[in-house]
Enzyme design. Structure first.
Site, PDB file in Angstrom:
ATOM      1  N   CYS A 281       0.797  -1.235   0.000  1.00  0.00           N
ATOM      2  CA  CYS A 281       0.000   0.000   0.000  1.00  0.00           C
ATOM      3  C   CYS A 281       0.829   1.285   0.000  1.00  0.00           C
ATOM      4  O   CYS A 281       0.771   2.052  -0.949  1.00  0.00           O
ATOM      5  CB  CYS A 281      -0.913   0.005   1.221  1.00  0.00           C
ATOM      6  SG  CYS A 281      -2.190  -1.242   1.107  1.00  0.00           S
TER       7      CYS A 281
HETATM    8  N1  LIG Z   1      -2.784  -6.349   1.718  1.00  0.00           N
HETATM    9  C1  LIG Z   1      -3.112  -5.250   2.349  1.00  0.00           C
HETATM   10  O1  LIG Z   1      -2.672  -5.020   3.467  1.00  0.00           O
HETATM   11  C2  LIG Z   1      -4.096  -4.268   1.747  1.00  0.00           C
HETATM   12  C3  LIG Z   1      -4.624  -3.261   2.584  1.00  0.00           C
HETATM   13  C4  LIG Z   1      -5.535  -2.370   2.070  1.00  0.00           C
HETATM   14  C5  LIG Z   1      -5.876  -2.437   0.710  1.00  0.00           C
HETATM   15  N2  LIG Z   1      -5.332  -3.390  -0.095  1.00  0.00           N
HETATM   16  C6  LIG Z   1      -5.756  -3.403  -1.513  1.00  0.00           C
HETATM   17  O2  LIG Z   1      -6.648  -4.485  -1.721  1.00  0.00           O
HETATM   18  C7  LIG Z   1      -6.455  -5.052  -3.013  1.00  0.00           C
HETATM   19  C8  LIG Z   1      -6.164  -6.538  -2.898  1.00  0.00           C
HETATM   20  O3  LIG Z   1      -4.936  -6.697  -2.209  1.00  0.00           O
HETATM   21  P1  LIG Z   1      -4.486  -8.064  -1.537  1.00  0.00           P
HETATM   22  O4  LIG Z   1      -3.353  -7.705  -0.649  1.00  0.00           O
HETATM   23  O5  LIG Z   1      -5.648  -8.791  -0.980  1.00  0.00           O
HETATM   24  O6  LIG Z   1      -3.959  -8.852  -2.830  1.00  0.00           O
HETATM   25  P2  LIG Z   1      -3.547 -10.411  -2.887  1.00  0.00           P
HETATM   26  O7  LIG Z   1      -2.516 -10.487  -3.966  1.00  0.00           O
HETATM   27  O8  LIG Z   1      -3.238 -10.914  -1.527  1.00  0.00           O
HETATM   28  O9  LIG Z   1      -4.878 -11.129  -3.379  1.00  0.00           O
HETATM   29  C9  LIG Z   1      -5.485 -10.879  -4.598  1.00  0.00           C
HETATM   30  C10 LIG Z   1      -6.177 -12.153  -5.052  1.00  0.00           C
HETATM   31  O10 LIG Z   1      -6.901 -11.837  -6.237  1.00  0.00           O
HETATM   32  C11 LIG Z   1      -6.793 -12.927  -7.141  1.00  0.00           C
HETATM   33  N3  LIG Z   1      -7.086 -12.415  -8.466  1.00  0.00           N
HETATM   34  C12 LIG Z   1      -6.317 -11.660  -9.285  1.00  0.00           C
HETATM   35  N4  LIG Z   1      -7.003 -11.345 -10.415  1.00  0.00           N
HETATM   36  C13 LIG Z   1      -8.218 -11.914 -10.303  1.00  0.00           C
HETATM   37  C14 LIG Z   1      -9.361 -11.950 -11.129  1.00  0.00           C
HETATM   38  N5  LIG Z   1      -9.388 -11.302 -12.307  1.00  0.00           N
HETATM   39  N6  LIG Z   1     -10.422 -12.656 -10.734  1.00  0.00           N
HETATM   40  C15 LIG Z   1     -10.413 -13.322  -9.533  1.00  0.00           C
HETATM   41  N7  LIG Z   1      -9.360 -13.312  -8.691  1.00  0.00           N
HETATM   42  C16 LIG Z   1      -8.277 -12.614  -9.073  1.00  0.00           C
HETATM   43  C17 LIG Z   1      -5.387 -13.422  -6.933  1.00  0.00           C
HETATM   44  O11 LIG Z   1      -5.244 -14.754  -7.402  1.00  0.00           O
HETATM   45  C18 LIG Z   1      -5.227 -13.294  -5.415  1.00  0.00           C
HETATM   46  O12 LIG Z   1      -5.622 -14.465  -4.746  1.00  0.00           O
HETATM   47  C19 LIG Z   1      -5.342  -4.228  -3.659  1.00  0.00           C
HETATM   48  O13 LIG Z   1      -5.900  -3.210  -4.411  1.00  0.00           O
HETATM   49  C20 LIG Z   1      -4.616  -3.639  -2.471  1.00  0.00           C
HETATM   50  O14 LIG Z   1      -3.980  -2.423  -2.788  1.00  0.00           O
HETATM   51  C21 LIG Z   1      -4.462  -4.306   0.402  1.00  0.00           C
END
Ligand SMILES: NC(=O)c1ccc[n+]([C@@H]2O[C@H](COP(=O)([O-])OP(=O)(O)OC[C@H]3O[C@@H](n4cnc5c(N)ncnc54)[C@H](O)[C@@H]3O)[C@@H](O)[C@H]2O)c1
Length: 450
Positions: A281
């Protein structure tokens, strides 16, 4: 594709399903954000289906195994067994869903432009099976305008009208992995819809499972909220990193300065220096804003400057380490054996995305040092696009004899479960980027801060 007979009926029908928990909930993207959210709604009594592209993740979840540290496997297993949670790679399940939260990645390209391909591909898949009466909520961090520019245009292609035939919102995800106090359940959830009816539906939905919901006027406000939060953090970290460099030059302990300043009961909030930004982030999100602002002809000077200071921190840490080794042992980095402690981007997590430790290890190697690492959460470094040469490096195990064999120990991540006393007692020299050694007794003369 049929348009619902009556707008009022569509709204009332979905409202009724959500209130009675009969609504079928779908979560697209089962990572750090999506999986905890899915579990929270399943625990609240909804039937939740997770959709992810990775078959291996779906298989593990269906076997009751969690791969996200903050979600216990026992919880997933229990929810799968009770029929409250299942997972699939097949988007045709959208036909049966009433609500969909999109939690897919939003990385930056090498050029620091937002990579919207995951959101676009998820939206295209959902659009194939779209139907009247759906509530769709985007959660991925992104630039203001994404929900109406990308999602609304895709879903309206079906001739359905937003706020009447379907509902569309943005709700920024605020999950903080490893945080023992604030999790998905008790972190207030901001939500903004394209229309007031969308906001109302989004608010109703989240309030079924989460403790506090904060509605805002529209999707762009909700998108900007997340960017303000993370930009605020990134800029303040930049400031305190600069303060640390100044204090070092003036022989002042920056940690003591911050702790004393933090006793002011108003108008000050402590931020702490470190070896550089990490995670998915803080190093990334402000650049979504920069990119969008540029489109409007607006310069984001604060963001650029803090970005520069933060990006230089690994190099600053390396120079500090080189000086300490030279001063105390009379050798250059090229002849030194260094133990890096912690490669995760922050304490008590196994996440290495954008971790400054990886940059530091690469810089150390480039300067000819022999480097090992120890991290109780990261047994081996996986292959990444940014640091392919580090793939396969394995964490050593530590004991007094082992630690003593290194010319210096460089503390990068302050995991709670590291035996800091052992490490400091056994080390020849310690360079501490996190002030974690403040908690150990004795042996202070060989500790240096960076
Ligand atoms: N990790 C954090 O601490 C955090 C905190 C706040 C916001 N975010 C935001 O949340 C969002 C997700 O982050 P995350 O950390 O959970 O990511 P992540 O990589 O842990 O998980 C994303 C998941 O989405 C799946 N994926 C990708 N493309 C896809 C599609 N087209 N259809 C279905 N599944 C799909 C992937 O296989 C993966 O399992 C991002 O935008 C991130 O910036 C993350």
């Amino acid at each position: 594709m049929q348009v619902a007979a009556s707008t009022v009926d569509t709204f009332q029908a979905l409202k009724g399903k959500i209130e009675s928990k009969a609504a079928r909930v779908g979560i697209v993207g089962l990572g750090y954000v999506g999986l905890p959210l899915a579990v929270e709604f399943a625990k609240a009594g909804f039937h939740v289906t997770g959709i992810d592209l990775q078959q291996s993740r779906v298989d593990r979840l269906m076997k009751g195994e969690s791969y996200v540290q903050d979600v216990p496997s026992a919880e997933v297993a229990q929810l799968v067994k009770s029929g409250k949670f299942d997972a699939t790679t097949d988007f045709s399940i959208v036909r049966e869903l009433d609500t969909i939260n999109i939690c897919v990645p939003t990385p930056l390209r090498k050029t620091k432009d937002p990579d919207m391909s995951y959101i676009v591909s998820a939206a295209d898949e959902i659009a194939k099976f779209f139907h009247p009466g759906l509530l769709v909520i985007l959660e991925s961090t992104t630039y203001p305008g994404t929900t109406d520019e990308l999602l609304l245009t895709t879903f309206e292609k079906h001739g359905l009208k937003v706020g009447e035939d379907f509902f569309l919102c943005f709700s920024p995800e605020r999950v903080d992995p490893g945080n023992p106090i604030y999790q998905t359940l008790n972190t207030p959830k901001v939500v903004g819809g394209i229309t007031p009816a969308c906001t109302e539906m989004g608010k109703l939905f989240f309030s079924q499972a989460l403790q506090k919901v904060v509605p805002v006027s529209n999707t762009r406000v909700a998108e900007m909220v997340k960017l303000l939060e993370n930009t605020f953090r990134m800029i303040n970290i930049g400031l305190v990193n600069e303060m640390a460099i100044m204090c070092d030059g003036m022989g002042i302990n920056v940690w003591e300065v911050i702790d004393a300043a933090a006793t002011k009961p108003f108008g000050f909030m402590p931020f702490y220096p470190g070896p550089g930004l990490g995670g998915h982030c803080i190093p990334i999100d402000p650049f979504y804003l920069t990119w969008k602002a540029r489109e409007h002809g607006i310069n984001t000077r604060f963001i650029e400057l803090a970005g520069e200071i933060n990006a230089d921190m690994p190099k600053y840490v390396l120079d500090r380490l080189a000086n300490v080794i030279d001063q105390c042992k009379g050798i250059g980095l090229s002849n030194a054996k260094v133990l890096v402690v912690g490669v995760a981007y922050k304490k008590d997590v196994d996440d290495m995305r954008e971790s400054p430790a990886l940059v530091i290890i690469e810089l150390l190697r480039a300067r000819g040092a022999a480097v090992d690492y120890y991290d109780p959460y990261v047994p081996a470094i996986p292959k990444t696009r940014a640091h392919p040469d580090l793939a396969g490096m394995r964490s050593i195990s530590i004991d007094a004899q082992n630690v003593a064999s290194y010319d210096a120990v460089l503390i990068v991540t302050d995991h709670s479960k590291v035996d800091w006393q052992l490490l400091v007692d056994a080390a020849q020299l310690v360079v501490d980027t996190r002030n974690v050694t403040a908690r150990v007794t004795g042996a202070k003369d060989k500790i240096f801060f960076a």
